[in-house]
Write an enzyme that holds these catalytic residues in place. Sequence first.
Site, PDB file in Angstrom:
ATOM      1  N   GLY A   1       0.831  -1.190   0.000  1.00 55.29           N
ATOM      2  CA  GLY A   1       0.000   0.000   0.000  1.00 55.29           C
ATOM      3  C   GLY A   1       0.871   1.247   0.000  1.00 55.29           C
ATOM      4  O   GLY A   1       2.039   1.212   0.393  1.00 55.29           O
ATOM      5  N   CYS A   2       0.294   2.361  -0.426  1.00 58.06           N
ATOM      6  CA  CYS A   2       1.081   3.602  -0.547  1.00 58.06           C
ATOM      7  C   CYS A   2       1.520   4.123   0.813  1.00 58.06           C
ATOM      8  O   CYS A   2       2.698   4.419   1.033  1.00 58.06           O
ATOM      9  CB  CYS A   2       0.303   4.660  -1.322  1.00 58.06           C
ATOM     10  SG  CYS A   2      -1.366   4.973  -0.714  1.00 58.06           S
ATOM     11  N   TYR A   3       0.575   4.262   1.753  1.00 50.75           N
ATOM     12  CA  TYR A   3       0.946   4.711   3.098  1.00 50.75           C
ATOM     13  C   TYR A   3       1.917   3.726   3.739  1.00 50.75           C
ATOM     14  O   TYR A   3       2.888   4.114   4.409  1.00 50.75           O
ATOM     15  CB  TYR A   3      -0.287   4.824   3.989  1.00 50.75           C
ATOM     16  CG  TYR A   3      -1.201   5.973   3.707  1.00 50.75           C
ATOM     17  CD1 TYR A   3      -0.744   7.289   3.706  1.00 50.75           C
ATOM     18  CD2 TYR A   3      -2.554   5.754   3.471  1.00 50.75           C
ATOM     19  CE1 TYR A   3      -1.604   8.350   3.477  1.00 50.75           C
ATOM     20  CE2 TYR A   3      -3.430   6.805   3.242  1.00 50.75           C
ATOM     21  CZ  TYR A   3      -2.945   8.102   3.237  1.00 50.75           C
ATOM     22  OH  TYR A   3      -3.808   9.139   3.007  1.00 50.75           O
ATOM     23  N   ALA A   4       1.643   2.431   3.556  1.00 53.84           N
ATOM     24  CA  ALA A   4       2.503   1.411   4.156  1.00 53.84           C
ATOM     25  C   ALA A   4       3.926   1.499   3.629  1.00 53.84           C
ATOM     26  O   ALA A   4       4.892   1.306   4.376  1.00 53.84           O
ATOM     27  CB  ALA A   4       1.920   0.033   3.885  1.00 53.84           C
ATOM     28  N   THR A   5       4.079   1.802   2.341  1.00 50.73           N
ATOM     29  CA  THR A   5       5.418   1.932   1.766  1.00 50.73           C
ATOM     30  C   THR A   5       6.214   2.991   2.507  1.00 50.73           C
ATOM     31  O   THR A   5       7.372   2.767   2.897  1.00 50.73           O
ATOM     32  CB  THR A   5       5.317   2.286   0.268  1.00 50.73           C
ATOM     33  OG1 THR A   5       4.691   1.207  -0.428  1.00 50.73           O
ATOM     34  CG2 THR A   5       6.694   2.548  -0.330  1.00 50.73           C
TER      35      THR A   5
END
Length: 304
Positions: free
Chosen positions: A117-121
């Site tokens: 995921g983008c936030y997770a990255t």
Amino acid sequence: MAKIFIDGDSGTTGLEIREKLADAKNLELVSIAPELRKEVSAKRDILARVDVAILCLPDAAAKETVALADELGEAGPRILDASTAHRVAPGWTYGFPELARGQAEAIRKARRVANPGCYATGAIALLRPLVDAGLIAAQDALTINAVSGYSGGGKQMIEAYEKGEAPAFELYGLTLEHKHLPEIAVYSRLAAPPLFVPSVGNFRQGMLVSIPLRLDALAARPRAVDLEAALARHYAGATYVRVVPAPKSGRLDPLALNGTDDLEIFVFAREESRHALLVARLDNLGKGASGAAVQNLALMLSEA
């Protein structure tokens, strides 16, 4: 020539992946006719003749496609899933090549890869090296704040912003159960999910993920320079992730990396108060989605 099927290429991530791969000379992009997208037999036929299927689908639909591929056994394709469905599922390799030593090789060999995921990255890029270095403990209480462009919020949010019906800025996910939390906890090696507060701004793409730290509240009581040094060591030689000196202006533009697949890491600090702020900057549609998928696809195909 490798045959690639993008399942769900009409959505934001699928369209971006198709655009990035359009000029690749060693790939053949295989499509399904729009009127056949929900026909199981048509999709099964395509899965049987491609090398890799990239899933840009809602979670339930992604699971259905994976089940079809599994029915084909060894004749089925390798899968790169951009949905949330398999990011912490057993048997899936997490598609963040910079996560740890050997992760890129694991992706290269994997038959099932889950795109982050983008936030997770952004969050994992900040936390995992520091947990591995012993500077942040798995039990430390952490808070993550983040702002993204509206393109990461799904069809309804995109439509609201593009019609001028959305606010200039808003917090969301205030049930404190955001879908990226499981992968953040697992791949950052945290004992419990952090407190995560996402927000969206009135800009299409771009992202800042920030983690404030009271250094004396951490079990290791590190110095800010130790944090920056550990991050720099971890990402030394990385193509897309780099540690950048904190600007003296004390400001960061979330749009600065738009159109790239890069991720920048900053450590802001005030040693007198023993405060530090970790920040990751990325394009939520680049390293946060389609760019990461293309990076993972290149690794998967290089194994052949």
